[in-house]
Design a protein around this motif. Structure first.
Motif, PDB file in Angstrom:
ATOM      1  N   THR A 196       2.914   4.777  -7.194  1.00 18.58           N
ATOM      2  CA  THR A 196       1.782   4.108  -7.270  1.00 18.58           C
ATOM      3  C   THR A 196       1.526   3.818  -8.862  1.00 18.58           C
ATOM      4  OG1 THR A 196       0.226   6.293  -7.716  1.00 18.58           O
ATOM      5  CG2 THR A 196       0.465   5.315  -5.464  1.00 18.58           C
ATOM      6  N   GLU A 197       2.064   4.077  -9.759  1.00 18.28           N
ATOM      7  CA  GLU A 197       2.070   4.014 -11.191  1.00 18.28           C
ATOM      8  C   GLU A 197       3.428   4.129 -11.732  1.00 18.28           C
ATOM      9  OE1 GLU A 197      -2.334   5.682 -12.583  1.00 18.28           O
ATOM     10  OE2 GLU A 197      -0.682   7.017 -12.520  1.00 18.28           O
ATOM     11  N   TYR A 224     -10.120  11.485  -6.468  1.00 24.03           N
ATOM     12  CA  TYR A 224      -9.723  10.411  -5.945  1.00 24.03           C
ATOM     13  C   TYR A 224     -10.533   9.927  -4.376  1.00 24.03           C
ATOM     14  CZ  TYR A 224      -6.243  11.374  -9.479  1.00 24.03           C
ATOM     15  OH  TYR A 224      -5.835  11.543 -10.707  1.00 24.03           O
ATOM     16  N   GLY A 283      -8.127   2.526  -0.905  1.00 25.03           N
ATOM     17  CA  GLY A 283      -7.119   2.869  -2.089  1.00 25.03           C
ATOM     18  C   GLY A 283      -5.600   2.109  -1.954  1.00 25.03           C
ATOM     19  N   PRO A 284      -4.670   2.726  -2.496  1.00 27.73           N
ATOM     20  CA  PRO A 284      -3.495   2.026  -2.616  1.00 27.73           C
ATOM     21  C   PRO A 284      -2.460   2.147  -1.535  1.00 27.73           C
ATOM     22  CG  PRO A 284      -3.398   4.539  -4.012  1.00 27.73           C
ATOM     23  CD  PRO A 284      -4.884   4.052  -3.359  1.00 27.73           C
ATOM     24  N   TRP A 332     -12.732   6.571  -0.975  1.00 36.29           N
ATOM     25  CA  TRP A 332     -11.999   6.212  -2.050  1.00 36.29           C
ATOM     26  C   TRP A 332     -12.751   6.237  -3.494  1.00 36.29           C
ATOM     27  CZ3 TRP A 332      -9.651   1.397  -4.473  1.00 36.29           C
ATOM     28  CH2 TRP A 332      -8.726   1.785  -5.648  1.00 36.29           C
ATOM     29  N   LYS A 376     -10.489   5.631  -8.373  1.00 35.47           N
ATOM     30  CA  LYS A 376      -9.489   6.085  -9.578  1.00 35.47           C
ATOM     31  C   LYS A 376      -8.227   6.146  -8.854  1.00 35.47           C
ATOM     32  CE  LYS A 376      -8.823   9.757 -12.588  1.00 35.47           C
ATOM     33  NZ  LYS A 376      -9.276  11.134 -13.071  1.00 35.47           N
ATOM     34  N   LEU A 377      -7.148   5.705  -9.312  1.00 33.12           N
ATOM     35  CA  LEU A 377      -5.603   5.462  -8.752  1.00 33.12           C
ATOM     36  C   LEU A 377      -5.047   6.917  -8.813  1.00 33.12           C
ATOM     37  CD1 LEU A 377      -3.732   3.616  -7.387  1.00 33.12           C
ATOM     38  CD2 LEU A 377      -2.795   3.235  -9.783  1.00 33.12           C
TER      39      LEU A 377
END
Length: 493
Positions: free
Chosen positions: A400-401, A34, A299-300, A377, A380-381
């Motif tokens: 995050t998911e 990641y 990223g997130p 990053w 990819k999450l």
């Protein structure tokens, strides 16, 4: 070999192949899937113990070293950054630990002052140097570091000044934070500093710094710098006489062998640590501070803060919120495996994190004596706890998911304990006052990403250590990092 033997052999080979494939698929994800590390290739024969970085307006990266040099690196965002891209810009400085740029000048915070320098003839080397402010003292003691911030909204540079020997204050404003104004004034701002390791702002522009375990610091901390406040170590109290016109009378002396939140209830000026970093579990020497202002390019975690640790050669992630008017929050593991002892830490607008390191004076997990690296990053999450928020009856976890409702809604997927540290004049503290709260329920919200943990036994002034090992996402994957450490100073009312 007969047909049956051949068939059996082929079938056995197929099963082995399937098992190998299944095993490969089942391997847990790793951090580098990641976030990728890139080494900037330091010139042979040079030792760069990088303590501060600044991405310049012309695209070069400025890197200040503990050895008193500043290097400019061409094309620092390239896939590869070879040694030929490094050019020495200045030398002869006194352990600079802060860089920021404005109006063609590079501002440098070093032990005795804030100076600015520039290259007026275009040969790639600084040729004009000016002292901006030097309104504090220095004895030459090894520990008298001075860390400088970026410019704040008012154009000020905030400077945290380590105590003499990291125990006492033998020179003006050692153990303080001061501000350097655009017109060069030094303004005493906050007392109570012990041994800072880095500075940075949050998304709102408030200024924070890291302080390290020692007297009056049971463990390493992230603390907010607020004008007029006291942040824990009384070693520099004598300088209130010089600062009285700005800050008023010195605060009441804190009582040793207590708890910091109890003392804050008695001393109005006392602002307790925003985040306590559990010793050894999250490192032993908190250092550089930065905030992701890249708008999602990193990223997130947009808007969140990141804090390095010098000893562990890691970067932690920090989510903050305000409760009862005070910042508090949670730290998560984020990325390990850096080359040296992380100090300089900065996320640039393109979504790159530059990390500079040194292990001189202290050991570090990274074995290189100095390093300069870039973290990016991969796109990819990662499946992570994005936020951990205090609630009246527990905590809200945001992922995050989308989570698997069965595992995320099962209280057995979580474990929690709490503890705090002794606030004392002697060095450091073990974990004390342990409790084990009861997780009564785990409720998955309609958005599929939020879980409310109802908890009996929340403890003010304690770290709430949460392990979410049983939680899966909808694809059946575990969290990349299941640990979270929330410093609950104040309860939601």
């Amino acid at each position: 070999m007969n047909r049956f033997s051949i068939a059996t052999t082929l079938f056995s080979g197929l099963l082995i192949g399937l098992c190998v494939t299944a095993t490969a698929v089942a391997q847990p994800p790793t951090e580098d899937e990641y976030y990728k590390l890139t080494d900037l290739q330091i010139p042979e024969g040079e030792l760069l113990e990088v303590g501060a970085v600044q991405l310049m307006s012309d695209g070069r990266l400025a890197a200040a070293t503990r050895r008193g040099e500043i290097w400019m690196i061409d094309d620092p965002l390239a896939d590869e950054v070879p040694a030929k891209n490094f050019h020495r810009y200045a030398h002869g400085l006194h352990e600079p630990l802060g860089l920021t740029e404005k109006n063609g000048w590079l501002y440098v915070t070093q032990r005795p002052d804030v100076s600015r320098l520039r290259d007026t003839d275009g040969d790639g080397r600084a040729d004009e140097f000016e002292v901006v402010a030097d309104g504090w003292g220095i004895t030459g003691d090894y520990h008298e570091y001075a860390f400088g911030s970026k410019f704040d909204a008012n154009g000020d540079i905030w400077v945290t000044l380590c105590l003499t020997g990291s125990f006492s204050s033998k020179a003006l404003y050692r153990g303080w934070c001061v501000r350097v104004t655009p017109d060069g004034k030094t303004v005493p701002t906050t007392s109570g500093i012990r041994s800072p390791g880095g500075m940075g702002s949050n998304i709102a522009g408030d200024i924070f710094y890291t302080d390290n375990q020692g007297p009056w610091n049971g463990t390493c901390h992230l603390k907010q710098l607020i004008p007029g406040k006291f942040v824990g170590h009384p070693g520099g109290f004598e300088w209130y006489e010089q600062a009285e016109e700005v800050l008023g009378k010195r605060p009441q002396e804190p009582e040793s062998n207590t708890r910091s939140l109890d003392q804050a209830r008695k001393i109005p000026e006392f602002e307790v640590p925003v985040v306590m970093f559990p010793y050894n579990k999250m490192g032993k020497s908190a250092s550089g501070v930065t905030c992701d202002t890249s708008g999602g390019k990193f990223g997130p975690f947009a808007g969140q803060m990141f804090v390095s640790d010098q000893s562990a050669s890691t970067v932690m992630r920090v989510y903050l919120e305000k409760v009862q008017g005070h910042y508090q929050g949670v730290c998560f593991p984020f990325r390990k495996g850096f080359g040296s002892g992380n100090v300089a830490t900065e996320i640039t607008p393109d979504g790159s994190m530059f990390v500079g390191g040194t292990n001189r004076g202290w050991g570090s997990a990274g074995r290189d004596p100095g390093s300069l690296q870039r973290l990016n990053w991969t796109g990819k999450l990662p499946f992570e706890i994005l936020e951990m928020r205090a609630a009246k009856d527990g905590f809200d976890l945001v992922f995050t998911e989308a989570v698997d409702p069965e595992t995320a809604g099962n209280v057995d997927s979580y474990k929690m304990e709490t503890y705090t540290y002794i606030y004392q004049s002697s060095y450091g503290s073990p974990e004390v006052d342990h409790t084990t709260p009861t997780i009564l329920s785990a409720t998955v919200a309609d958005d599929g990403k939020t879980v409310h943990l109802k908890i009996d036994g929340l403890q003010e002034g304690h770290v709430h250590e949460l392990h979410s090992d049983g939680v899966k996402n909808t694809a059946g994957n575990s969290l990349l990092h299941s640990e979270a450490y929330y410093t609950l100073n104040y309860l939601v009312q």
